[in-house]
Scaffold this motif. Structure first.
Motif, PDB file in Angstrom:
ATOM      1  N   LYS A   1     -12.271  81.750  45.208  1.00 62.18           N
ATOM      2  CA  LYS A   1     -11.366  81.067  46.144  1.00 62.18           C
ATOM      3  C   LYS A   1     -10.199  81.981  46.505  1.00 62.18           C
ATOM      4  O   LYS A   1      -9.786  82.055  47.680  1.00 62.18           O
ATOM      5  N   HIS A   2      -9.668  82.688  45.524  1.00 58.45           N
ATOM      6  CA  HIS A   2      -8.532  83.579  45.743  1.00 58.45           C
ATOM      7  C   HIS A   2      -8.916  84.729  46.678  1.00 58.45           C
ATOM      8  O   HIS A   2      -8.198  85.036  47.637  1.00 58.45           O
ATOM      9  N   LEU A   3     -10.045  85.356  46.407  1.00 59.78           N
ATOM     10  CA  LEU A   3     -10.472  86.494  47.207  1.00 59.78           C
ATOM     11  C   LEU A   3     -10.763  86.115  48.660  1.00 59.78           C
ATOM     12  O   LEU A   3     -10.495  86.891  49.577  1.00 59.78           O
ATOM     13  N   THR A   4     -11.305  84.925  48.855  1.00 58.81           N
ATOM     14  CA  THR A   4     -11.711  84.523  50.209  1.00 58.81           C
ATOM     15  C   THR A   4     -10.575  83.916  51.017  1.00 58.81           C
ATOM     16  O   THR A   4     -10.747  83.614  52.196  1.00 58.81           O
ATOM     17  N   THR A   5      -9.422  83.758  50.398  1.00 62.86           N
ATOM     18  CA  THR A   5      -8.244  83.243  51.116  1.00 62.86           C
ATOM     19  C   THR A   5      -7.133  84.294  51.109  1.00 62.86           C
ATOM     20  O   THR A   5      -5.962  84.001  50.856  1.00 62.86           O
ATOM     21  N   THR A   6      -7.534  85.544  51.369  1.00 64.53           N
ATOM     22  CA  THR A   6      -6.657  86.718  51.515  1.00 64.53           C
ATOM     23  C   THR A   6      -5.889  87.078  50.254  1.00 64.53           C
ATOM     24  O   THR A   6      -4.918  87.833  50.315  1.00 64.53           O
ATOM     25  N   ALA A   7      -6.317  86.543  49.102  1.00 67.16           N
ATOM     26  CA  ALA A   7      -5.654  86.832  47.820  1.00 67.16           C
ATOM     27  C   ALA A   7      -4.156  86.539  47.882  1.00 67.16           C
ATOM     28  O   ALA A   7      -3.335  87.264  47.315  1.00 67.16           O
ATOM     29  N   LYS A   8      -3.804  85.460  48.552  1.00 63.67           N
ATOM     30  CA  LYS A   8      -2.400  85.059  48.699  1.00 63.67           C
ATOM     31  C   LYS A   8      -1.967  84.199  47.522  1.00 63.67           C
ATOM     32  O   LYS A   8      -2.653  83.244  47.155  1.00 63.67           O
ATOM     33  N   LEU A   9      -0.854  84.555  46.918  1.00 63.51           N
ATOM     34  CA  LEU A   9      -0.314  83.777  45.809  1.00 63.51           C
ATOM     35  C   LEU A   9       0.387  82.533  46.350  1.00 63.51           C
ATOM     36  O   LEU A   9       1.108  82.611  47.358  1.00 63.51           O
ATOM     37  N   PRO A  10       0.213  81.393  45.709  1.00 62.04           N
ATOM     38  CA  PRO A  10       0.833  80.154  46.188  1.00 62.04           C
ATOM     39  C   PRO A  10       2.360  80.259  46.229  1.00 62.04           C
ATOM     40  O   PRO A  10       2.991  80.717  45.273  1.00 62.04           O
ATOM     41  N   HIS A  11       2.950  79.876  47.362  1.00 65.16           N
ATOM     42  CA  HIS A  11       4.397  79.862  47.516  1.00 65.16           C
ATOM     43  C   HIS A  11       4.726  79.061  48.773  1.00 65.16           C
ATOM     44  O   HIS A  11       3.944  79.015  49.713  1.00 65.16           O
ATOM     45  N   LYS A  12       5.905  78.441  48.803  1.00 61.55           N
ATOM     46  CA  LYS A  12       6.280  77.617  49.950  1.00 61.55           C
ATOM     47  C   LYS A  12       6.336  78.410  51.246  1.00 61.55           C
ATOM     48  O   LYS A  12       6.000  77.909  52.313  1.00 61.55           O
ATOM     49  N   TRP A  13       6.806  79.679  51.154  1.00 58.76           N
ATOM     50  CA  TRP A  13       6.943  80.446  52.398  1.00 58.76           C
ATOM     51  C   TRP A  13       6.585  81.943  52.271  1.00 58.76           C
ATOM     52  O   TRP A  13       6.271  82.581  53.256  1.00 58.76           O
ATOM     53  N   ALA A  14       6.619  82.494  51.071  1.00 60.04           N
ATOM     54  CA  ALA A  14       6.440  83.945  50.918  1.00 60.04           C
ATOM     55  C   ALA A  14       4.969  84.352  51.036  1.00 60.04           C
ATOM     56  O   ALA A  14       4.066  83.644  50.596  1.00 60.04           O
ATOM     57  N   PHE A  15       4.769  85.508  51.657  1.00 59.11           N
ATOM     58  CA  PHE A  15       3.420  86.053  51.805  1.00 59.11           C
ATOM     59  C   PHE A  15       3.193  87.143  50.761  1.00 59.11           C
ATOM     60  O   PHE A  15       3.312  88.336  51.040  1.00 59.11           O
ATOM     61  N   ASN A  16       2.874  86.710  49.543  1.00 55.18           N
ATOM     62  CA  ASN A  16       2.601  87.634  48.444  1.00 55.18           C
ATOM     63  C   ASN A  16       1.099  87.677  48.172  1.00 55.18           C
ATOM     64  O   ASN A  16       0.464  86.631  47.991  1.00 55.18           O
ATOM     65  N   HIS A  17       0.547  88.900  48.168  1.00 55.16           N
ATOM     66  CA  HIS A  17      -0.883  89.086  47.923  1.00 55.16           C
ATOM     67  C   HIS A  17      -1.017  90.083  46.773  1.00 55.16           C
ATOM     68  O   HIS A  17      -0.406  91.146  46.798  1.00 55.16           O
ATOM     69  N   ASP A  18      -1.832  89.733  45.769  1.00 55.96           N
ATOM     70  CA  ASP A  18      -1.879  90.558  44.563  1.00 55.96           C
ATOM     71  C   ASP A  18      -3.115  91.446  44.455  1.00 55.96           C
ATOM     72  O   ASP A  18      -3.289  92.176  43.478  1.00 55.96           O
ATOM     73  N   MET A  19      -3.996  91.406  45.439  1.00 52.80           N
ATOM     74  CA  MET A  19      -5.173  92.260  45.450  1.00 52.80           C
ATOM     75  C   MET A  19      -5.735  92.289  46.865  1.00 52.80           C
ATOM     76  O   MET A  19      -5.280  91.541  47.732  1.00 52.80           O
ATOM     77  N   ILE A  20      -6.707  93.155  47.110  1.00 50.61           N
ATOM     78  CA  ILE A  20      -7.332  93.180  48.429  1.00 50.61           C
ATOM     79  C   ILE A  20      -8.195  91.940  48.572  1.00 50.61           C
ATOM     80  O   ILE A  20      -9.166  91.746  47.832  1.00 50.61           O
ATOM     81  N   GLY A  21      -7.826  91.099  49.504  1.00 49.29           N
ATOM     82  CA  GLY A  21      -8.557  89.860  49.734  1.00 49.29           C
ATOM     83  C   GLY A  21      -9.246  89.871  51.085  1.00 49.29           C
ATOM     84  O   GLY A  21      -9.159  90.832  51.849  1.00 49.29           O
ATOM     85  N   TYR A  22      -9.894  88.781  51.394  1.00 42.97           N
ATOM     86  CA  TYR A  22     -10.673  88.675  52.626  1.00 42.97           C
ATOM     87  C   TYR A  22     -10.355  87.352  53.318  1.00 42.97           C
ATOM     88  O   TYR A  22     -10.235  86.309  52.661  1.00 42.97           O
ATOM     89  N   ASN A  23     -10.232  87.407  54.622  1.00 43.85           N
ATOM     90  CA  ASN A  23      -9.968  86.196  55.391  1.00 43.85           C
ATOM     91  C   ASN A  23     -11.305  85.536  55.736  1.00 43.85           C
ATOM     92  O   ASN A  23     -11.744  85.525  56.880  1.00 43.85           O
ATOM     93  N   TYR A  24     -11.956  85.001  54.707  1.00 40.06           N
ATOM     94  CA  TYR A  24     -13.288  84.417  54.841  1.00 40.06           C
ATOM     95  C   TYR A  24     -13.257  82.891  54.795  1.00 40.06           C
ATOM     96  O   TYR A  24     -14.280  82.246  54.594  1.00 40.06           O
TER      97      TYR A  24
END
Length: 390
Positions: free
Chosen positions: A242-265
């Motif tokens: 789930k994490h990889l296929t949702t751009t590896a974005k960490l949950p946050h109200k507004w910040a765009f933090n990504h902790d690995m190379i993810g995919y917009n799948y």
């Protein structure tokens, strides 16, 4: 002396199994007679049409419940699902991944997306999928296990995984393949793109591999328009998928933090809504498709030179695409038969060109694929839509 194949009798037999009121019969068309309009309208009315919305999670839960897996992650198509599945089992650049030579190109492409190398294996005439017994003989000759990993003695490369594909919905013989994968330390990833609603020894396909991939393309047993899903019984892998296929974005109200190379799948909510409505009708679709297959089986039992392919005794197939197989002596008649069916308004098709014949895969390693070559020359898919027999 070999008798002549009666092509007209074959076409007539196909026509006798199909509705008389239709001038053109498609190969496999979707059916939208359930809650599709209501669920899609709900997406439009609420504005939740993209990657967030209630139908995505609902579709994933319903899919997991139906297939019996613990986790399902909806994605934009089956190829994306298979790509992520290979990443999840640790396929790295320059690894080899065993895939059937007789498959849709997406199986090999997903390996190439990982900068890995497809290694082509032969098929079984009994299942149309990967032949585990012939593969065992081959691996005994070319592979060795060192330090808990499998290596190709001829190329020196690691063989990381094996990917059986359940061809046209007919399950591969999985028990010997599971045993083989364990012995040679191979990760098992099921390409179940075509087999939603198919069972191997009473258990739904997608439950043998560490990760599996399903497709919901417009011509599949159910459709989300485009779409696919990753299936797994491993909780940690499910979360990572789930994490990889949702751009590896960490949950946050507004910040765009990504902790690995993810995919917009991500699968859009509006597509998932369509999938929910389709899943509700899947039992009826399968009932109708099996009835059509039985009609074909009985009709073609009387025709010489060709057989209707039926599920192996250990399987219950969804009969996604129905299959005629010409006798070997009539392989040269395949294209004539395809042409004749089209002149009668019946859409048919040959099987895919073998992967090792495609320009980008001609230098990839392969075992003897004589059965795949034989099947490629003789298979014809015939109309299979669920509304053709109800």
């Amino acid at each position: 002396m070999i008798s002549k194949l009666d092509l007209n009798a074959i076409v007539t037999t196909i026509k006798e199994c199909l509705p008389k009121e239709r001038d053109i019969i498609g190969l496999h068309e979707p059916v939208f007679t359930g809650n599709e309009w209501a669920y899609i309208k709900d997406c439009l009315d609420t504005g939740w049409v993209s990657s967030v919305g209630k139908y995505v999670e609902l579709f994933e839960k319903q899919l997991a419940d139906y297939t019996g897996v613990k986790h399902a992650v909806a994605v934009m198509n089956g190829t994306a699902a298979l790509h992520i599945a290979l990443i999840l089992v640790g396929v790295k650049p320059n690894d080899e991944v065993i895939v059937p030579d007789l498959t849709f190109v997406a199986t090999a492409n997903a390996v190439a997306y990982c900068s890995a190398i497809p290694h082509f294996a032969d098929s079984s005439e009994k299942t149309l999928g990967l032949d585990p017994y012939k593969l065992e003989e081959y691996l005994n000759d070319i592979a060795e296990v060192r330090y808990g990993e499998c290596f190709n003695k001829k190329t020196g490369r690691r063989i990381k995984a094996v990917v059986p594909m359940h061809t046209f919905g007919h399950p591969v013989d999985m028990d010997p393949l599971v045993e083989l994968a364990q012995r040679f330390k191979l990760e098992l990833v099921e390409d179940a793109a075509e087999s939603l609603g198919s069972y191997y020894k009473g258990r739904h396909t997608g439950n043998w591999g560490k990760v599996s991939a399903v497709s919901f393309n417009g011509n599949k047993t159910i459709t989300t328009g485009g779409g696919g899903a990753i299936l797994t019984n491993d909780e940690e892998i499910g979360k990572l998928a789930k994490h990889l296929t949702t751009t590896a974005k960490l949950p946050h109200k507004w910040a765009f933090n990504h902790d690995m190379i993810g995919y917009n799948y991500r699968l859009p909510n509006i597509n998932a809504a369509l999938g929910c409505a389709q899943l509700e009708q899947l039992p009826l679709f399968l009932k109708n498709k099996r009835a059509l297959a039985e009609k074909y089986r009985k009709a073609f039992s009387k025709i010489n030179g060709v057989k209707f392919f039926t599920e192996p005794e250990f399987a219950t197939s969804n009969y996604w695409l129905n299959v005629l197989i010409l006798n070997k002596e009539y392989a040269h008649e395949r294209d004539k038969l395809l042409e004749l069916t089209y002149t009668h308004g019946i859409q048919t098709r040959p099987v895919w060109i073998l992967m090792h014949k495609l320009p980008m895969y001609q230098t990839c390693p392969r075992m003897d694929v004589s059965m795949a070559e034989s099947l490629e020359a003789r298979i014809i898919n015939i109309p299979s839509s669920p509304f053709l027999c109800r």
